[in-house]
Design a protein around this motif. Structure first.
Motif, mmCIF file in Angstrom:
data_model
loop_
_atom_site.group_PDB
_atom_site.id
_atom_site.type_symbol
_atom_site.label_atom_id
_atom_site.label_comp_id
_atom_site.label_asym_id
_atom_site.label_seq_id
_atom_site.Cartn_x
_atom_site.Cartn_y
_atom_site.Cartn_z
ATOM 1 N N GLU A 1 1.760 -1.838 9.611
ATOM 2 C CA GLU A 1 1.792 -0.381 9.517
ATOM 3 C C GLU A 1 1.329 0.236 10.823
ATOM 4 O O GLU A 1 0.160 0.059 11.221
ATOM 5 C CB GLU A 1 0.879 0.099 8.376
ATOM 6 C CG GLU A 1 0.665 1.589 8.292
ATOM 7 C CD GLU A 1 1.869 2.338 7.735
ATOM 8 O OE1 GLU A 1 1.925 3.557 7.882
ATOM 9 O OE2 GLU A 1 2.738 1.684 7.140
ATOM 10 N N TRP B 1 0.800 -1.221 0.000
ATOM 11 C CA TRP B 1 0.000 0.000 0.000
ATOM 12 C C TRP B 1 0.836 1.275 0.000
ATOM 13 O O TRP B 1 0.296 2.375 -0.041
ATOM 14 C CB TRP B 1 -0.968 0.009 1.181
ATOM 15 C CG TRP B 1 -0.323 -0.129 2.534
ATOM 16 C CD1 TRP B 1 0.342 0.834 3.243
ATOM 17 C CD2 TRP B 1 -0.292 -1.310 3.335
ATOM 18 N NE1 TRP B 1 0.787 0.323 4.438
ATOM 19 C CE2 TRP B 1 0.400 -0.988 4.520
ATOM 20 C CE3 TRP B 1 -0.803 -2.597 3.168
ATOM 21 C CZ2 TRP B 1 0.620 -1.928 5.540
ATOM 22 C CZ3 TRP B 1 -0.574 -3.512 4.180
ATOM 23 C CH2 TRP B 1 0.118 -3.186 5.344
ATOM 24 N N LYS B 2 2.160 1.184 0.042
ATOM 25 C CA LYS B 2 3.001 2.367 -0.057
ATOM 26 C C LYS B 2 4.382 1.929 -0.528
ATOM 27 O O LYS B 2 4.704 0.739 -0.584
ATOM 28 C CB LYS B 2 3.101 3.084 1.285
ATOM 29 C CG LYS B 2 3.859 2.315 2.354
ATOM 30 C CD LYS B 2 4.005 3.127 3.628
ATOM 31 C CE LYS B 2 4.877 2.385 4.633
ATOM 32 N NZ LYS B 2 5.056 3.158 5.890
ATOM 33 N N ARG B 3 5.212 2.900 -0.871
ATOM 34 C CA ARG B 3 6.574 2.596 -1.322
ATOM 35 C C ARG B 3 7.466 2.285 -0.124
ATOM 36 O O ARG B 3 7.204 2.704 1.001
ATOM 37 C CB ARG B 3 7.162 3.774 -2.100
ATOM 38 C CG ARG B 3 6.457 4.029 -3.433
ATOM 39 C CD ARG B 3 7.091 5.193 -4.158
ATOM 40 N NE ARG B 3 8.514 4.966 -4.426
ATOM 41 C CZ ARG B 3 8.971 4.273 -5.462
ATOM 42 N NH1 ARG B 3 8.120 3.737 -6.324
ATOM 43 N NH2 ARG B 3 10.270 4.110 -5.642
ATOM 44 N N GLN C 1 8.210 -0.579 1.555
ATOM 45 C CA GLN C 1 7.693 -1.427 2.627
ATOM 46 C C GLN C 1 8.647 -2.583 2.884
ATOM 47 O O GLN C 1 9.248 -3.133 1.962
ATOM 48 C CB GLN C 1 6.324 -1.981 2.252
ATOM 49 C CG GLN C 1 5.171 -1.013 2.454
ATOM 50 C CD GLN C 1 3.857 -1.643 2.058
ATOM 51 O OE1 GLN C 1 3.563 -1.762 0.873
ATOM 52 N NE2 GLN C 1 3.070 -2.052 3.026
#
Length: 304
Positions: free
Chosen positions: A55, A34-36, A38
């Motif tokens: 997260e 869901w994000k860069r 990780q």
């Protein structure tokens, strides 16, 4: 990640497995991306591989890759070794191999000569492609999702994955929360966005079984969840899941813990496999689970 024609050392690896559907594996891993930048923790055992992403102590995701997903799976370690690595490098590394064609088989080996995760082509006609991804000692998972059902009847509903993704996106509001409400009479699910005034989306069970596939609830229950965490659970659902019109199951456990489950196919259509037939290949499914904590200041309704 590095690539080299050098041979991989054969010093008693804990795991050697062969994967014949790289695209399916990439789909499953991308679901929890869901994000860069990780990091993930991989846990290996005789039953398969579990990929864990977390997260801020409020959102945790797991990808269950059963041994039946692989055309060959050999596990020799004792216990369940865990190691950390970059999710970006893992996905990008697999994508490099997927560019070689749909018939490509990749060997996954751990550990390599320097405790890396090693990817290597198997019986490739034009030589061999090799990649090694650096691993690390993982940090302790900072929270235990401790999912427990509420009461004797699990509180859950199943909705089309595409509808769930669209609904959450429609309720977007920067820094907001979304309330999920289930009530048995009349049986329905409501998602209400904070910051939108009166904006809410209702799923009456009997009115639209094509959208709300299943429903189980014996009392009214409601919890608020951070929008950004809910959106992460659907933001990267693979296009194949949306196209197949599959369902996602949402279960609310004790204390408002929300579990969201997706199913992702990991298998090449028409390819023979020792653990399943070619019609639907029922055993070749990756299970994706998200655990989302409710808002801390939330007052539960009928959580008993």
């Amino acid at each position: 990640m590095s690539s080299s024609p050098a041979a991989v050392a054969d010093d008693s690896p804990d795991l050697v497995c062969h994967l014949d559907s790289i695209h399916g594996m990439v789909d499953a891993l991308t679901s929890v991306r869901w994000k860069r930048h990780q990091d993930v923790v991989l846990e290996i055992s005789e039953h398969g591989i579990v990929v864990i992403v977390e997260e801020s102590g409020c959102l945790q995701a797991k990808v269950y890759l059963k041994r039946e997903l692989f055309v060959f799976y050999e596990y020799t370690a004792e216990g369940r070794p865990r190691f950390g690595m970059s999710l970006d490098l893992f996905v990008d590394g697999l994508n490099i191999f997927s560019a070689l064609g749909p018939a490509t088989v990749v060997e996954i080996r751990y550990p390599g000569p320097d405790m890396e995760l090693v990817l290597k082509t198997v019986d490739f006609p034009n030589g061999s492609l090799y990649a090694a991804i650096r691993t690390r000692i993982p940090d302790t998972i900072s929270w235990d999702y401790n999912f427990e059902p509420t009461g004797n009847v699990p509180i859950s509903f199943t909705v089309k994955s595409a509808v769930l993704k669209e609904t959450i996106e429609d309720l977007e509001w920067p820094g907001s929360s979304i309330q999920i409400v289930l009530q048995p009479d009349p049986p329905s699910v409501t998602l209400r966005g904070d910051g939108h005034g009166e904006l809410q989306i209702d799923f009456p069970y009997y009115a639209s079984t094509d959208l709300l596939i299943a429903f189980q609830c014996d009392r009214r229950i409601a919890y608020w969840y951070k929008y950004k965490f809910l959106r992460a659970t659907t933001s990267n659902i693979p296009a194949s899941v949306l196209k197949d019109n599959r369902g996602s199951k949402l279960t609310i456990g004790r204390g408002g813990m929300l579990k969201i489950q997706h199913l992702v196919s990991v298998g090449r259509p028409g390819a023979p496999h020792p653990h399943g037939d070619n019609f639907g290949q029922p055993s070749r499914i990756a299970y994706i689970e998200f655990y989302v904590k409710p808002e801390e200041d939330d007052t539960p309704i009928n959580d008993s």
